[in-house]
Design an enzyme around this catalytic site. Sequence first.
Site, short mmCIF file in Angstrom:
data_model
loop_
_atom_site.label_atom_id
_atom_site.label_comp_id
_atom_site.label_asym_id
_atom_site.label_seq_id
_atom_site.Cartn_x
_atom_site.Cartn_y
_atom_site.Cartn_z
N LYS A 172 0.83 -1.21 0.00
CA LYS A 172 0.00 0.00 0.00
C LYS A 172 0.86 1.26 0.00
O LYS A 172 0.61 2.20 -0.75
CB LYS A 172 -0.93 0.00 1.22
CG LYS A 172 -2.10 -0.98 1.09
CD LYS A 172 -2.86 -1.17 2.40
CE LYS A 172 -3.91 -2.25 2.23
NZ LYS A 172 -4.67 -2.55 3.45
N GLN A 227 -4.48 -1.26 9.63
CA GLN A 227 -4.50 -2.60 9.02
C GLN A 227 -5.13 -3.60 9.98
O GLN A 227 -4.78 -3.65 11.16
CB GLN A 227 -3.07 -3.01 8.64
CG GLN A 227 -2.98 -4.31 7.87
CD GLN A 227 -3.61 -4.25 6.48
OE1 GLN A 227 -3.72 -3.19 5.87
NE2 GLN A 227 -4.04 -5.39 5.98
N ASP A 247 -11.12 3.38 4.46
CA ASP A 247 -11.56 1.99 4.36
C ASP A 247 -13.08 1.88 4.32
O ASP A 247 -13.62 0.81 4.04
CB ASP A 247 -11.06 1.19 5.58
CG ASP A 247 -9.80 0.40 5.28
OD1 ASP A 247 -9.66 -0.07 4.13
OD2 ASP A 247 -8.97 0.24 6.19
N1 GUN Z 1 -7.11 -6.39 6.13
C1 GUN Z 1 -7.49 -7.11 5.04
N2 GUN Z 1 -8.10 -6.31 4.15
C2 GUN Z 1 -8.12 -5.07 4.67
C3 GUN Z 1 -8.60 -3.81 4.22
O1 GUN Z 1 -9.17 -3.66 3.13
N3 GUN Z 1 -8.39 -2.76 5.06
C4 GUN Z 1 -7.79 -2.91 6.26
N4 GUN Z 1 -7.66 -1.83 7.02
N5 GUN Z 1 -7.33 -4.05 6.72
C5 GUN Z 1 -7.49 -5.12 5.92
#
Ligand code: GUN
Length: 281
Positions: A52, A96, A119
């Site tokens: 990311k 995350q 998110d």
């Molecule tokens: N863990 C797995 N997928 C995601 C996501 O799309 N966002 C976040 N914050 N954590 C994740």
Amino acid sequence: MKILDGKQIAGEIRAELRARAEAFESKYGKKAGLAVLLIGDDPASAIYVRNKTRDCEEAGIRSFSYTLPADATQEEAEALIDELAADENVHGILVQLPLPAHLREDRLLAHIPYEKDVDGFSAYNIGSLALGSPAAVACTPKGVMRLLARYGISVSGKRAVVIGRSKIVGRPMAMLLLNADATVTVCHSKTKGLAEICREADILVAAVGKANFVTAEMVKEGAVVIDVGINRVDGKLCGDVDLASVKEKASFLTPVPGGIGPMTVAMLLENTLEAAERQMS
Ligand code: GUN
């Protein structure tokens, strides 16, 4: 069967977003910024977070990377989020998931102001999605909808079945499909007659987290099959769909890797830019 090439489409979207990020920077004299917080040492999460931040930088978005140890307290994590919430250079905050078990996810995420919730996990953003009005939408389901749109696959009036009811994928996925006028069924671990329900799907979305879960007997001839799973079997990445059998029946299929995964990151960049533009206007 045609492959829905998420890797290629995500690359096209990232190129478009780079231009949009440059326009943002020349208009406002600073870059759009995304803060990514990783708590603990889950190896898969560490890889996702690295990807990311790398993709942010490549797209011309400033990334702020934070890590807290696995034994960080609730108060420490909340204090850091409060700091980021007040930072004018940070337009998006991503924590995350999953978190270490001792942390309260709901309380932690509540510290992210909804304007910076890239998110789409906050109650405000999920509520807006449920009401059908525009909001920051969770990146993975948004990526699924965008991939369908780019391939000209219509959703309106179709029967859609989503396997999985998580906050990250299943629930927002079902709401997006409903908002796009599909007839939606959500299946989960307690569903009875799963295979039969799945066989009715024109669009089948698998978000289970179990390798080879979706087999040919669960798929209608000509269905569009979207594989959101990321599983590791003998060190190799694979999705939730048993590709060998399902490819004989599906009309379109997303591969793993190279399907929904890259779309998720592209949508995160888009959500960050959109959040930044909203905050500056
Ligand atoms: N863990 C797995 N997928 C995601 C996501 O799309 N966002 C976040 N914050 N954590 C994740």
